[in-house]
Design a protein around this motif. Structure first.
Motif, PDB file in Angstrom:
ATOM      1  N   TYR A   6       0.853  -1.187   0.000  1.00  0.00           N
ATOM      2  CA  TYR A   6       0.000   0.000   0.000  1.00  0.00           C
ATOM      3  C   TYR A   6       0.895   1.246   0.000  1.00  0.00           C
ATOM      4  O   TYR A   6       2.018   1.222   0.512  1.00  0.00           O
ATOM      5  N   ARG A   7       0.350   2.318  -0.545  1.00  0.00           N
ATOM      6  CA  ARG A   7       1.018   3.626  -0.508  1.00  0.00           C
ATOM      7  C   ARG A   7      -0.024   4.706  -0.255  1.00  0.00           C
ATOM      8  O   ARG A   7      -1.134   4.642  -0.785  1.00  0.00           O
ATOM      9  N   LEU A   8       0.371   5.684   0.567  1.00  0.00           N
ATOM     10  CA  LEU A   8      -0.466   6.850   0.813  1.00  0.00           C
ATOM     11  C   LEU A   8      -0.003   7.983  -0.092  1.00  0.00           C
ATOM     12  O   LEU A   8       1.174   8.361  -0.078  1.00  0.00           O
ATOM     13  N   GLN A   9      -0.907   8.517  -0.871  1.00  0.00           N
ATOM     14  CA  GLN A   9      -0.620   9.660  -1.738  1.00  0.00           C
ATOM     15  C   GLN A   9      -1.505  10.820  -1.315  1.00  0.00           C
ATOM     16  O   GLN A   9      -2.710  10.642  -1.102  1.00  0.00           O
ATOM     17  N   TYR A  10      -0.917  12.010  -1.214  1.00  0.00           N
ATOM     18  CA  TYR A  10      -1.686  13.180  -0.817  1.00  0.00           C
ATOM     19  C   TYR A  10      -1.123  14.402  -1.534  1.00  0.00           C
ATOM     20  O   TYR A  10       0.050  14.448  -1.934  1.00  0.00           O
ATOM     21  N   GLN A  11      -1.976  15.393  -1.667  1.00  0.00           N
ATOM     22  CA  GLN A  11      -1.574  16.639  -2.319  1.00  0.00           C
ATOM     23  C   GLN A  11      -2.411  17.784  -1.777  1.00  0.00           C
ATOM     24  O   GLN A  11      -3.599  17.613  -1.500  1.00  0.00           O
ATOM     25  N   PRO A  12      -1.811  18.952  -1.587  1.00  0.00           N
ATOM     26  CA  PRO A  12      -2.634  20.134  -1.298  1.00  0.00           C
ATOM     27  C   PRO A  12      -3.426  20.495  -2.550  1.00  0.00           C
ATOM     28  O   PRO A  12      -2.966  20.275  -3.675  1.00  0.00           O
ATOM     29  N   VAL A  13      -4.619  20.993  -2.363  1.00  0.00           N
ATOM     30  CA  VAL A  13      -5.462  21.328  -3.515  1.00  0.00           C
ATOM     31  C   VAL A  13      -4.746  22.347  -4.380  1.00  0.00           C
ATOM     32  O   VAL A  13      -4.347  23.417  -3.901  1.00  0.00           O
ATOM     33  N   GLY A  14      -4.546  21.976  -5.653  1.00  0.00           N
ATOM     34  CA  GLY A  14      -3.817  22.836  -6.572  1.00  0.00           C
ATOM     35  C   GLY A  14      -2.329  22.569  -6.611  1.00  0.00           C
ATOM     36  O   GLY A  14      -1.615  23.186  -7.406  1.00  0.00           O
ATOM     37  N   GLY A  15      -1.826  21.619  -5.774  1.00  0.00           N
ATOM     38  CA  GLY A  15      -0.405  21.313  -5.730  1.00  0.00           C
ATOM     39  C   GLY A  15      -0.101  19.953  -6.334  1.00  0.00           C
ATOM     40  O   GLY A  15      -0.935  19.329  -7.002  1.00  0.00           O
ATOM     41  N   ALA A  16       1.131  19.486  -6.123  1.00  0.00           N
ATOM     42  CA  ALA A  16       1.580  18.208  -6.668  1.00  0.00           C
ATOM     43  C   ALA A  16       1.383  17.101  -5.656  1.00  0.00           C
ATOM     44  O   ALA A  16       1.357  17.333  -4.447  1.00  0.00           O
ATOM     45  N   PHE A  17       1.256  15.871  -6.170  1.00  0.00           N
ATOM     46  CA  PHE A  17       1.076  14.707  -5.311  1.00  0.00           C
ATOM     47  C   PHE A  17       2.379  14.362  -4.605  1.00  0.00           C
ATOM     48  O   PHE A  17       3.468  14.462  -5.180  1.00  0.00           O
ATOM     49  N   VAL A  18       2.247  13.939  -3.361  1.00  0.00           N
ATOM     50  CA  VAL A  18       3.359  13.433  -2.572  1.00  0.00           C
ATOM     51  C   VAL A  18       3.052  11.975  -2.231  1.00  0.00           C
ATOM     52  O   VAL A  18       1.972  11.671  -1.717  1.00  0.00           O
ATOM     53  N   SER A  19       3.997  11.064  -2.548  1.00  0.00           N
ATOM     54  CA  SER A  19       3.791   9.644  -2.307  1.00  0.00           C
ATOM     55  C   SER A  19       4.557   9.216  -1.073  1.00  0.00           C
ATOM     56  O   SER A  19       5.756   9.507  -0.930  1.00  0.00           O
ATOM     57  N   GLY A  20       3.867   8.531  -0.165  1.00  0.00           N
ATOM     58  CA  GLY A  20       4.487   8.052   1.054  1.00  0.00           C
ATOM     59  C   GLY A  20       5.261   6.771   0.836  1.00  0.00           C
ATOM     60  O   GLY A  20       5.324   6.230  -0.281  1.00  0.00           O
ATOM     61  N   PRO A  21       5.870   6.225   1.877  1.00  0.00           N
ATOM     62  CA  PRO A  21       6.641   4.983   1.744  1.00  0.00           C
ATOM     63  C   PRO A  21       5.733   3.782   1.498  1.00  0.00           C
ATOM     64  O   PRO A  21       4.539   3.809   1.778  1.00  0.00           O
ATOM     65  N   ALA A  22       6.336   2.713   0.965  1.00  0.00           N
ATOM     66  CA  ALA A  22       5.590   1.477   0.711  1.00  0.00           C
ATOM     67  C   ALA A  22       5.305   0.757   2.020  1.00  0.00           C
ATOM     68  O   ALA A  22       6.181   0.639   2.878  1.00  0.00           O
ATOM     69  N   LEU A  23       4.079   0.277   2.176  1.00  0.00           N
ATOM     70  CA  LEU A  23       3.644  -0.470   3.353  1.00  0.00           C
ATOM     71  C   LEU A  23       3.253  -1.880   2.921  1.00  0.00           C
ATOM     72  O   LEU A  23       2.682  -2.064   1.837  1.00  0.00           O
ATOM     73  N   ASN A  24       3.563  -2.892   3.748  1.00  0.00           N
ATOM     74  CA  ASN A  24       3.224  -4.258   3.355  1.00  0.00           C
ATOM     75  C   ASN A  24       1.719  -4.495   3.452  1.00  0.00           C
ATOM     76  O   ASN A  24       0.965  -3.652   3.950  1.00  0.00           O
ATOM     77  N   SER A  25       1.290  -5.661   3.004  1.00  0.00           N
ATOM     78  CA  SER A  25      -0.143  -5.937   2.848  1.00  0.00           C
ATOM     79  C   SER A  25      -0.876  -6.080   4.175  1.00  0.00           C
ATOM     80  O   SER A  25      -2.111  -6.143   4.182  1.00  0.00           O
ATOM     81  N   THR A  26      -0.179  -6.130   5.316  1.00  0.00           N
ATOM     82  CA  THR A  26      -0.854  -6.253   6.607  1.00  0.00           C
ATOM     83  C   THR A  26      -1.252  -4.901   7.190  1.00  0.00           C
ATOM     84  O   THR A  26      -1.987  -4.859   8.173  1.00  0.00           O
ATOM     85  N   PHE A  27      -0.786  -3.794   6.610  1.00  0.00           N
ATOM     86  CA  PHE A  27      -1.055  -2.465   7.175  1.00  0.00           C
ATOM     87  C   PHE A  27      -2.468  -2.023   6.840  1.00  0.00           C
ATOM     88  O   PHE A  27      -2.978  -2.254   5.744  1.00  0.00           O
TER      89      PHE A  27
END
Length: 295
Positions: free
Chosen positions: A162-183
């Motif tokens: 899994y990965r968490l991706q977030y962005q401020p409205v109007g900004g660029a996406f930031v991708s978080g670290p990779a998490l295993n399938s148990t998270f």
């Protein structure tokens, strides 16, 4: 010589009569006789052999052998076959295995494959690794001034990370670290206060990644959130003013009660003040009281 001629004539007549008669059938019903089974004579078994002995008096077809068509042409033969073959008794049905104690939304959930291998339980149906995962379901989001914590539920798919991706409205996406399938839980910090963000949870395997949306769906993989405003300086100022007000109020009450009690003691007067004739709020002293007492 005439006797020999008569015998020959009789033989020829008999042969001619036999050729005119119809050919006799093997049975009275006109059906051929079944081919008899060849009886194998048992040879004496050598000593020490574990082969079972065969009873020559009871010989029948095994249940797994289907009789040939020539045995089933006659109704009597077919009835004899049905009486000889023992019907199979179906065994008791095997109970179905129970479902695995697998929770799609539990953090650090053990993979269902391991649960099934350990307790022989049934796992919920999921798509294989050759198909891209379905989108996870974002469950809850807790937001502070500069951070957020997110919980999600796993899809019915094979997930490697899994990965968490977030962005401020109007900004660029930031991708978080990779998490295993148990998270099923992740926290993010370093956000700006009073800022709107789009958070998305993305599941991936060797076939690809799950899709995202604009965050407007209720149970989708994305969510629009706004961080809290920076209220801490104002909170500190308000707390300081409230503490100062409380101290002033307490001081005023203490001063008021102490000063009032002191004034009451001064205005009430004592026995010496009354005898000396000092006027007070309680009335004038009697000047003749001391002389009368001496008499």
């Amino acid at each position: 010589m005439p006797g020999a001629m008569q015998i020959a004539a009789l033989f020829l007549v008999g042969a001619w009569i036999l050729t005119l008669c119809p050919r006799a059938s093997s049975t009275s019903m006109g059906h051929p006789l079944p081919i008899p089974l060849k009886e194998n004579r048992l040879s004496p078994q050598p000593s020490g052999s574990s082969a079972p002995a065969v009873n020559k008096e009871r010989t029948s077809l095994p249940a797994s052998v289907k009789p040939s068509q020539e045995y089933l042409d006659d109704d009597d033969d077919y009835e004899d076959y049905l009486l000889t073959v023992e019907p199979r008794t179906p065994g008791s049905p095997k109970p179905l295995p129970r479902l695995c104690n697998y929770n799609h939304c539990q953090h650090l959930q053990v993979p269902c494959v391991e649960l099934s291998r350990a307790s022989e339980c049934l796992c919920p149906g999921i798509t294989g690794p050759d198909l891209a995962p379905e989108p996870p379901r974002l469950q809850t989001v807790h937001v502070s001034e500069t951070g957020a914590s997110l919980r999600w539920c796993a899809p019915s798919s094979t997930v490697q990370e899994y990965r968490l991706q977030y962005q401020p409205v109007g900004g660029a996406f930031v991708s978080g670290p990779a998490l295993n399938s148990t998270f099923r839980l992740m926290e993010v910090s370093g956000l700006l206060p009073s800022q709107e963000y789009l958070f998305c949870i993305v599941a991936s395997n060797q076939a690809g990644s799950s899709p995202t949306d604009d965050g407007t769906r209720e149970h989708g993989p994305c969510r629009l959130i706004r961080t809290s405003a920076r209220w801490m300086p104002y909170v500190y100022i308000a707390a300081g003013l409230a503490a100062a007000l409380v101290l002033v109020t307490i001081s005023a009450l203490v001063w008021h009660f102490c000063f009032r009690n002191k004034r009451k003691d001064l205005h009430r007067g004592s026995l010496d003040n009354i005898l000396d004739g000092e006027p007070g709020l309680q009335g004038a002293a009697n000047s003749s009281f001391r002389s009368e007492e001496q008499l």
